[in-house]
Write a protein that holds these residues in place. Structure first.
Motif, PDB file in Angstrom:
ATOM      1  N   MET A   1       0.838  -1.182   0.000  1.00 55.39           N
ATOM      2  CA  MET A   1       0.000   0.000   0.000  1.00 55.39           C
ATOM      3  C   MET A   1       0.877   1.237   0.000  1.00 55.39           C
ATOM      4  O   MET A   1       1.871   1.308   0.708  1.00 55.39           O
ATOM      5  N   TYR A   2       0.511   2.207  -0.815  1.00 55.74           N
ATOM      6  CA  TYR A   2       1.289   3.435  -0.952  1.00 55.74           C
ATOM      7  C   TYR A   2       0.429   4.634  -0.549  1.00 55.74           C
ATOM      8  O   TYR A   2      -0.772   4.674  -0.818  1.00 55.74           O
ATOM      9  N   PHE A   3       1.076   5.612   0.072  1.00 54.32           N
ATOM     10  CA  PHE A   3       0.420   6.885   0.345  1.00 54.32           C
ATOM     11  C   PHE A   3       1.426   8.002   0.098  1.00 54.32           C
ATOM     12  O   PHE A   3       2.634   7.765  -0.005  1.00 54.32           O
ATOM     13  N   ALA A   4       0.917   9.214  -0.015  1.00 55.16           N
ATOM     14  CA  ALA A   4       1.769  10.357  -0.338  1.00 55.16           C
ATOM     15  C   ALA A   4       1.675  11.427   0.734  1.00 55.16           C
ATOM     16  O   ALA A   4       0.664  11.551   1.436  1.00 55.16           O
ATOM     17  N   ALA A   5       2.745  12.202   0.838  1.00 53.43           N
ATOM     18  CA  ALA A   5       2.751  13.422   1.637  1.00 53.43           C
ATOM     19  C   ALA A   5       3.070  14.577   0.699  1.00 53.43           C
ATOM     20  O   ALA A   5       3.858  14.434  -0.236  1.00 53.43           O
ATOM     21  N   VAL A   6       2.451  15.723   0.967  1.00 51.21           N
ATOM     22  CA  VAL A   6       2.596  16.888   0.092  1.00 51.21           C
ATOM     23  C   VAL A   6       2.924  18.109   0.936  1.00 51.21           C
ATOM     24  O   VAL A   6       2.328  18.331   1.994  1.00 51.21           O
ATOM     25  N   GLY A   7       3.874  18.912   0.440  1.00 48.02           N
ATOM     26  CA  GLY A   7       4.235  20.153   1.108  1.00 48.02           C
ATOM     27  C   GLY A   7       3.227  21.260   0.849  1.00 48.02           C
ATOM     28  O   GLY A   7       2.097  21.032   0.407  1.00 48.02           O
ATOM     29  N   ASP A   8       3.632  22.484   1.084  1.00 41.70           N
ATOM     30  CA  ASP A   8       2.740  23.633   0.960  1.00 41.70           C
ATOM     31  C   ASP A   8       2.165  23.696  -0.461  1.00 41.70           C
ATOM     32  O   ASP A   8       2.905  23.622  -1.446  1.00 41.70           O
ATOM     33  N   VAL A   9       0.858  23.879  -0.544  1.00 42.19           N
ATOM     34  CA  VAL A   9       0.167  23.914  -1.832  1.00 42.19           C
ATOM     35  C   VAL A   9      -0.127  25.355  -2.264  1.00 42.19           C
ATOM     36  O   VAL A   9      -0.048  25.689  -3.441  1.00 42.19           O
ATOM     37  N   HIS A  10      -0.468  26.217  -1.327  1.00 41.21           N
ATOM     38  CA  HIS A  10      -0.771  27.626  -1.606  1.00 41.21           C
ATOM     39  C   HIS A  10      -1.789  27.779  -2.731  1.00 41.21           C
ATOM     40  O   HIS A  10      -1.652  28.648  -3.605  1.00 41.21           O
ATOM     41  N   GLY A  11      -2.788  26.919  -2.690  1.00 38.41           N
ATOM     42  CA  GLY A  11      -3.898  27.042  -3.631  1.00 38.41           C
ATOM     43  C   GLY A  11      -3.679  26.415  -4.994  1.00 38.41           C
ATOM     44  O   GLY A  11      -4.597  26.384  -5.818  1.00 38.41           O
ATOM     45  N   HIS A  12      -2.484  25.871  -5.251  1.00 43.93           N
ATOM     46  CA  HIS A  12      -2.171  25.289  -6.562  1.00 43.93           C
ATOM     47  C   HIS A  12      -2.573  23.807  -6.576  1.00 43.93           C
ATOM     48  O   HIS A  12      -1.739  22.900  -6.608  1.00 43.93           O
ATOM     49  N   MET A  13      -3.877  23.581  -6.558  1.00 42.79           N
ATOM     50  CA  MET A  13      -4.404  22.221  -6.452  1.00 42.79           C
ATOM     51  C   MET A  13      -4.054  21.365  -7.672  1.00 42.79           C
ATOM     52  O   MET A  13      -3.718  20.179  -7.537  1.00 42.79           O
ATOM     53  N   TYR A  14      -4.111  21.942  -8.854  1.00 46.27           N
ATOM     54  CA  TYR A  14      -3.860  21.144 -10.053  1.00 46.27           C
ATOM     55  C   TYR A  14      -2.381  20.768 -10.170  1.00 46.27           C
ATOM     56  O   TYR A  14      -2.047  19.689 -10.677  1.00 46.27           O
ATOM     57  N   ALA A  15      -1.492  21.628  -9.686  1.00 46.10           N
ATOM     58  CA  ALA A  15      -0.068  21.268  -9.662  1.00 46.10           C
ATOM     59  C   ALA A  15       0.160  20.088  -8.726  1.00 46.10           C
ATOM     60  O   ALA A  15       0.936  19.171  -9.034  1.00 46.10           O
ATOM     61  N   MET A  16      -0.503  20.104  -7.580  1.00 46.72           N
ATOM     62  CA  MET A  16      -0.413  18.979  -6.651  1.00 46.72           C
ATOM     63  C   MET A  16      -0.902  17.700  -7.313  1.00 46.72           C
ATOM     64  O   MET A  16      -0.233  16.654  -7.261  1.00 46.72           O
ATOM     65  N   LEU A  17      -2.070  17.761  -7.938  1.00 48.45           N
ATOM     66  CA  LEU A  17      -2.606  16.573  -8.606  1.00 48.45           C
ATOM     67  C   LEU A  17      -1.663  16.083  -9.689  1.00 48.45           C
ATOM     68  O   LEU A  17      -1.442  14.875  -9.838  1.00 48.45           O
ATOM     69  N   GLY A  18      -1.078  17.000 -10.439  1.00 46.88           N
ATOM     70  CA  GLY A  18      -0.181  16.602 -11.512  1.00 46.88           C
ATOM     71  C   GLY A  18       1.029  15.835 -11.003  1.00 46.88           C
ATOM     72  O   GLY A  18       1.434  14.822 -11.598  1.00 46.88           O
ATOM     73  N   LEU A  19       1.625  16.293  -9.904  1.00 45.10           N
ATOM     74  CA  LEU A  19       2.787  15.607  -9.332  1.00 45.10           C
ATOM     75  C   LEU A  19       2.426  14.195  -8.862  1.00 45.10           C
ATOM     76  O   LEU A  19       3.165  13.236  -9.095  1.00 45.10           O
ATOM     77  N   LEU A  20       1.288  14.075  -8.201  1.00 45.78           N
ATOM     78  CA  LEU A  20       0.892  12.779  -7.653  1.00 45.78           C
ATOM     79  C   LEU A  20       0.449  11.817  -8.757  1.00 45.78           C
ATOM     80  O   LEU A  20       0.792  10.623  -8.737  1.00 45.78           O
TER      81      LEU A  20
END
Length: 270
Positions: A1-20
């Motif tokens: 099973m895999y999970f992710a951790a994400v740093g500060d997003v500052h409202g850039h939701m689509y950038a976060m989704l793209g990385l993951l």
């Protein structure tokens, strides 16, 4: 099973989704859930911007409104804590946490959730000496007549509530703890940020939580710097420290972990 951790997003939701999603596509694996360490900036509408502590040039609506209005949807369950740049006029409507939109959950000022058998504790905010000893934060009804800075810090009772959890597998913090940086890395940190003073980096209350809860893994953001270390505050225990960049810096903003059947948490390549 895999999970992710994400740093500060500052409202850039689509950038976060793209990385993951790029990791999922490359490794042909599916993430079970995502943990986010604050400065998520879940602004629903322009009015939320007025309740965030930040210079005016950084007060931007961001992309969360697409997810709040159901124009878009998070493909995994995301659990986040508050940082020092959040719309607390919105988040403090649910100080104990709750669902802010589909598949997106705020852990509250101090919160707990259990995912895949992992006990996860989160502390929102940063340490501010002038706020810490307050018995309570100003009521959100006072936003507009008080400085937004009065809402960005954790207070002593938050630390007490976090200690009440007794233990944790994962501890989510926004601000780093003291003693996060290994002695051998201090010089390189000072080259990265010449104004940095090692002795004042982080806060001792975050360290207190690590020492008492003895998590396997600590996640934090705030500094917009990717860094890893291991600390041991008592014999026979080792805690992995994972500090994350912000999503506009690219892959350093995410960390991918594999949960082994025996409960071991191992970071894998992102």
């Amino acid at each position: 099973m895999y999970f992710a951790a994400v740093g500060d997003v500052h409202g850039h939701m689509y950038a976060m989704l793209g990385l993951l999603q790029a990791w999922e596509s490359r490794d042909r694996q599916k993430l079970a859930f995502v943990l986010q360490v604050g400065d998520f900036e879940p602004h629903r509408q322009q009015a939320d911007l007025a309740t965030m502590d930040a210079p005016n040039r950084y007060r931007k609506l961001g992309e969360f409104s697409d997810f709040y209005s159901k124009k878009a949807e998070f493909p995994w369950q995301i659990y986040f804590i508050g940082g020092n740049h959040e719309p607390y006029g919105f988040l403090d409507l649910m100080p104990a946490g709750g669902e802010v939109t589909k598949n997106c959950y705020y852990l509250g000022r101090v919160g707990f959730c259990e995912l895949a058998g992992l006990k996860i504790v989160g502390l929102s905010g940063i340490y501010r000496e002038n706020l810490f000893l307050h018995t309570a934060r100003p009521d959100i009804a006072q936003i507009g007549s008080r400085s937004n800075k009065d809402y960005i810090g954790f207070i002593q009772s938050d630390i007490d509530r976090a200690l009440d959890f007794q233990s944790a597998d994962i501890l989510m913090l926004h601000e780093w703890s003291t003693d996060t940086i290994a002695a051998d890395d201090i010089e390189s940190f000072q080259q990265w940020l010449p104004s940095l003073k090692y002795e004042v980096l982080g806060n001792e209350y975050a360290r207190m939580l690590i020492e008492f809860l003895q998590p396997k893994l600590v996640l934090c953001g705030h500094m917009h710097k990717s860094y890893r270390n291991q600390v041991s505050f008592s014999p026979g225990t080792v805690t992995d420290i994972c500090c994350l960049a912000n999503v506009q810096q690219g892959k350093d903003a995410i960390a991918i972990f594999k949960l082994a059947p025996d409960g071991t948490i191992v970071e894998v390549s992102n």
